[in-house]
Design a protein around this motif. Sequence first.
Motif, PDB file in Angstrom:
ATOM      1  N   GLN A 255       0.822  -1.204   0.000  1.00  0.00           N
ATOM      2  CA  GLN A 255       0.000   0.000   0.000  1.00  0.00           C
ATOM      3  C   GLN A 255       0.859   1.258   0.000  1.00  0.00           C
ATOM      4  OE1 GLN A 255      -2.802   0.260   3.221  1.00  0.00           O
ATOM      5  NE2 GLN A 255      -3.536   2.289   2.611  1.00  0.00           N
ATOM      6  N   GLY A 256       0.386   2.268  -0.673  1.00  0.00           N
ATOM      7  CA  GLY A 256       1.068   3.556  -0.707  1.00  0.00           C
ATOM      8  C   GLY A 256       0.219   4.565  -1.437  1.00  0.00           C
ATOM      9  N   ASP A 257       0.646   5.811  -1.452  1.00  0.00           N
ATOM     10  CA  ASP A 257      -0.057   6.793  -2.266  1.00  0.00           C
ATOM     11  C   ASP A 257       0.451   6.678  -3.691  1.00  0.00           C
ATOM     12  OD1 ASP A 257       2.061   9.065  -2.762  1.00  0.00           O
ATOM     13  OD2 ASP A 257       2.223   8.526  -0.635  1.00  0.00           O
ATOM     14  N   TRP A 258      -0.348   7.162  -4.625  1.00  0.00           N
ATOM     15  CA  TRP A 258      -0.062   6.922  -6.039  1.00  0.00           C
ATOM     16  C   TRP A 258       1.290   7.489  -6.473  1.00  0.00           C
ATOM     17  CZ3 TRP A 258      -1.667   3.664  -9.554  1.00  0.00           C
ATOM     18  CH2 TRP A 258      -1.441   3.926 -10.906  1.00  0.00           C
ATOM     19  N   GLY A 259       1.598   8.712  -6.070  1.00  0.00           N
ATOM     20  CA  GLY A 259       2.854   9.322  -6.477  1.00  0.00           C
ATOM     21  C   GLY A 259       4.063   8.530  -6.022  1.00  0.00           C
ATOM     22  N   THR A 260       4.051   8.056  -4.776  1.00  0.00           N
ATOM     23  CA  THR A 260       5.151   7.256  -4.248  1.00  0.00           C
ATOM     24  C   THR A 260       5.238   5.911  -4.943  1.00  0.00           C
ATOM     25  OG1 THR A 260       4.962   8.322  -2.089  1.00  0.00           O
ATOM     26  CG2 THR A 260       6.104   6.205  -2.168  1.00  0.00           C
ATOM     27  N   LEU A 261       4.091   5.324  -5.230  1.00  0.00           N
ATOM     28  CA  LEU A 261       4.082   4.032  -5.908  1.00  0.00           C
ATOM     29  C   LEU A 261       4.639   4.134  -7.324  1.00  0.00           C
ATOM     30  CD1 LEU A 261       0.628   2.660  -4.699  1.00  0.00           C
ATOM     31  CD2 LEU A 261       2.898   1.817  -4.035  1.00  0.00           C
ATOM     32  N   LEU A 262       4.364   5.236  -8.003  1.00  0.00           N
ATOM     33  CA  LEU A 262       4.934   5.434  -9.333  1.00  0.00           C
ATOM     34  C   LEU A 262       6.467   5.437  -9.280  1.00  0.00           C
ATOM     35  CD1 LEU A 262       2.606   8.176 -10.868  1.00  0.00           C
ATOM     36  CD2 LEU A 262       2.919   5.843 -11.731  1.00  0.00           C
ATOM     37  N   SER A 263       7.013   6.145  -8.295  1.00  0.00           N
ATOM     38  CA  SER A 263       8.474   6.183  -8.129  1.00  0.00           C
ATOM     39  C   SER A 263       9.023   4.801  -7.809  1.00  0.00           C
ATOM     40  CB  SER A 263       8.853   7.172  -7.023  1.00  0.00           C
ATOM     41  OG  SER A 263       8.458   8.491  -7.357  1.00  0.00           O
ATOM     42  N   ALA A 264       8.291   4.056  -6.975  1.00  0.00           N
ATOM     43  CA  ALA A 264       8.729   2.707  -6.614  1.00  0.00           C
ATOM     44  C   ALA A 264       8.696   1.776  -7.815  1.00  0.00           C
ATOM     45  CB  ALA A 264       7.852   2.164  -5.488  1.00  0.00           C
ATOM     46  N   LEU A 265       7.680   1.908  -8.647  1.00  0.00           N
ATOM     47  CA  LEU A 265       7.599   1.078  -9.838  1.00  0.00           C
ATOM     48  C   LEU A 265       8.742   1.389 -10.796  1.00  0.00           C
ATOM     49  CD1 LEU A 265       4.721  -0.394 -11.665  1.00  0.00           C
ATOM     50  CD2 LEU A 265       6.049   1.202 -13.053  1.00  0.00           C
ATOM     51  N   LYS A 266       9.062   2.658 -10.953  1.00  0.00           N
ATOM     52  CA  LYS A 266      10.166   3.062 -11.824  1.00  0.00           C
ATOM     53  C   LYS A 266      11.478   2.451 -11.352  1.00  0.00           C
ATOM     54  CE  LYS A 266      12.356   7.175 -13.807  1.00  0.00           C
ATOM     55  NZ  LYS A 266      12.329   8.670 -13.867  1.00  0.00           N
ATOM     56  N   ALA A 267      11.659   2.341 -10.032  1.00  0.00           N
ATOM     57  CA  ALA A 267      12.889   1.794  -9.466  1.00  0.00           C
ATOM     58  C   ALA A 267      12.878   0.274  -9.363  1.00  0.00           C
ATOM     59  CB  ALA A 267      13.120   2.397  -8.082  1.00  0.00           C
ATOM     60  N   GLY A 268      11.738  -0.354  -9.702  1.00  0.00           N
ATOM     61  CA  GLY A 268      11.640  -1.798  -9.592  1.00  0.00           C
ATOM     62  C   GLY A 268      11.331  -2.291  -8.204  1.00  0.00           C
ATOM     63  N   GLN A 269      10.972  -1.393  -7.293  1.00  0.00           N
ATOM     64  CA  GLN A 269      10.611  -1.786  -5.931  1.00  0.00           C
ATOM     65  C   GLN A 269       9.157  -2.244  -5.855  1.00  0.00           C
ATOM     66  OE1 GLN A 269      11.519   1.881  -3.985  1.00  0.00           O
ATOM     67  NE2 GLN A 269      13.731   1.500  -3.948  1.00  0.00           N
ATOM     68  N   VAL A 270       8.357  -1.845  -6.819  1.00  0.00           N
ATOM     69  CA  VAL A 270       6.997  -2.319  -7.022  1.00  0.00           C
ATOM     70  C   VAL A 270       6.930  -2.830  -8.448  1.00  0.00           C
ATOM     71  CG1 VAL A 270       4.593  -1.589  -7.342  1.00  0.00           C
ATOM     72  CG2 VAL A 270       5.848  -0.871  -5.314  1.00  0.00           C
ATOM     73  N   ASP A 271       6.308  -3.974  -8.644  1.00  0.00           N
ATOM     74  CA  ASP A 271       6.264  -4.576  -9.972  1.00  0.00           C
ATOM     75  C   ASP A 271       5.068  -4.140 -10.804  1.00  0.00           C
ATOM     76  OD1 ASP A 271       8.524  -6.221  -9.309  1.00  0.00           O
ATOM     77  OD2 ASP A 271       7.159  -7.541  -8.194  1.00  0.00           O
TER      78      ASP A 271
ATOM     79  N   MET B 186       0.063  -1.583 -15.371  1.00  0.00           N
ATOM     80  CA  MET B 186       1.400  -1.054 -15.631  1.00  0.00           C
ATOM     81  C   MET B 186       2.434  -1.919 -14.919  1.00  0.00           C
ATOM     82  SD  MET B 186       2.717   2.898 -15.373  1.00  0.00           S
ATOM     83  CE  MET B 186       2.048   3.163 -13.721  1.00  0.00           C
ATOM     84  N   PHE B 187       3.473  -2.355 -15.657  1.00  0.00           N
ATOM     85  CA  PHE B 187       4.501  -3.241 -15.124  1.00  0.00           C
ATOM     86  C   PHE B 187       5.857  -2.534 -15.146  1.00  0.00           C
ATOM     87  CE2 PHE B 187       1.241  -5.798 -17.114  1.00  0.00           C
ATOM     88  CZ  PHE B 187       1.044  -6.871 -16.263  1.00  0.00           C
ATOM     89  N   SER B 188       6.650  -2.718 -14.119  1.00  0.00           N
ATOM     90  CA  SER B 188       7.982  -2.123 -14.054  1.00  0.00           C
ATOM     91  C   SER B 188       8.924  -2.813 -15.037  1.00  0.00           C
ATOM     92  CB  SER B 188       8.560  -2.247 -12.639  1.00  0.00           C
ATOM     93  OG  SER B 188       9.915  -1.821 -12.617  1.00  0.00           O
ATOM     94  N   GLN B 189       9.562  -2.035 -15.914  1.00  0.00           N
ATOM     95  CA  GLN B 189      10.558  -2.601 -16.811  1.00  0.00           C
ATOM     96  C   GLN B 189      11.799  -3.049 -16.050  1.00  0.00           C
ATOM     97  OE1 GLN B 189      11.481   0.041 -20.067  1.00  0.00           O
ATOM     98  NE2 GLN B 189       9.346   0.254 -20.718  1.00  0.00           N
ATOM     99  N   ALA B 190      11.996  -2.502 -14.843  1.00  0.00           N
ATOM    100  CA  ALA B 190      13.176  -2.854 -14.055  1.00  0.00           C
ATOM    101  C   ALA B 190      13.055  -4.201 -13.365  1.00  0.00           C
ATOM    102  CB  ALA B 190      13.447  -1.772 -13.005  1.00  0.00           C
ATOM    103  N   SER B 191      11.838  -4.737 -13.261  1.00  0.00           N
ATOM    104  CA  SER B 191      11.673  -5.965 -12.482  1.00  0.00           C
ATOM    105  C   SER B 191      10.765  -7.012 -13.111  1.00  0.00           C
ATOM    106  CB  SER B 191      11.121  -5.616 -11.083  1.00  0.00           C
ATOM    107  OG  SER B 191       9.851  -4.998 -11.186  1.00  0.00           O
ATOM    108  N   VAL B 192      10.089  -6.680 -14.199  1.00  0.00           N
ATOM    109  CA  VAL B 192       9.149  -7.620 -14.811  1.00  0.00           C
ATOM    110  C   VAL B 192       9.562  -7.913 -16.250  1.00  0.00           C
ATOM    111  CG1 VAL B 192       6.747  -8.045 -15.473  1.00  0.00           C
ATOM    112  CG2 VAL B 192       7.271  -6.780 -13.371  1.00  0.00           C
ATOM    113  N   ALA B 193       9.602  -9.176 -16.607  1.00  0.00           N
ATOM    114  CA  ALA B 193       9.970  -9.578 -17.960  1.00  0.00           C
ATOM    115  C   ALA B 193       8.805  -9.371 -18.919  1.00  0.00           C
ATOM    116  CB  ALA B 193      10.384 -11.048 -17.978  1.00  0.00           C
TER     117      ALA B 193
END
Length: 293
Positions: A107-123, A257-264
């Motif tokens: 769980q998180g707020d949308w803005g933080t989750l977007l940053s996490a997805l970009k870094a591969g911390q959220v898939d 939306m899938f993270s390119q840093a962590s999802v094939a």
Amino acid sequence: MFYRLLIVITLTLLTVVGCNSSESGSRTQERAQTSVASDTHKADHNKATRSDGATTADVTKSCLLNVGWDPWEPYQYQERDGTVTGLDIDLFVEAAKRAGCTVRFQQGDWGTLLSALKAGQVDVLLGASITPLRKQYAYFSEPYRAETWVLYVRSEDVDQYSGKSLKKLLDSGLRIALVNGYVYGDTINAFQEDPAYERQFKGYGLAEETFNALMNRDVDGVLEDPFVGADVLRRKGWRKEIVRLPMVLHSGSVYVMFSQASVAPETVERINDAFAAMRADGTYRRILRSYGS
């Protein structure tokens, strides 16, 4: 439950046609992980075999998807027992199960989750729109439902706002609350980026906060999905104090939306195939109907 019936109608139309957009977010991060251990989200992966001969249990060993979510009922929310659920959640959990993936939630707020997805911390993030910036760090599924944005105002202000275009409303000084990091469509984005109007848009972390601001007269209107808006007003008991104007500001499709840093890319394709299979065998419609009961 009227708004859930409307969801069924909207998404069923999208299904019939084949189910064929400024990142920002100065929101406070709120994290909590919830295991997908409820009865409705359990799966016996050991019994399923894929067409390539591998069991889903084999695939699951290398497919654990960390799904970020923010409270956005009825699409994403948490039950009192801690179960993360909602229309978006239920659709994706079923698709992930069929693709041989296990899911956990963050769980998180949308803005933080977007940053996490970009870094591969959220898939994975659900209910996302495609933008050129997001395409630099994310893959997108095929569209899986439609979205609409409408404008809510205080009941006492309806007469002075009705029948006017968004530009005329902004020219009159209307201040609008929205959620940081959300994409509201080209028309809204253009006004947000226009120096003549940008200060009239005020960002908040959660949908509920935008309606609180409207009731506190910090803003004059709220941009929100009609089903989310209806749910907030029901829970707050503000259905007489706040109403939506008869205008649709944006309508379009949303994606996973899938993270390119962590999802094939292969995982994205398996999810797409699973969505297609769900539509073909009626599971997709069954999940939709469950939100219209």
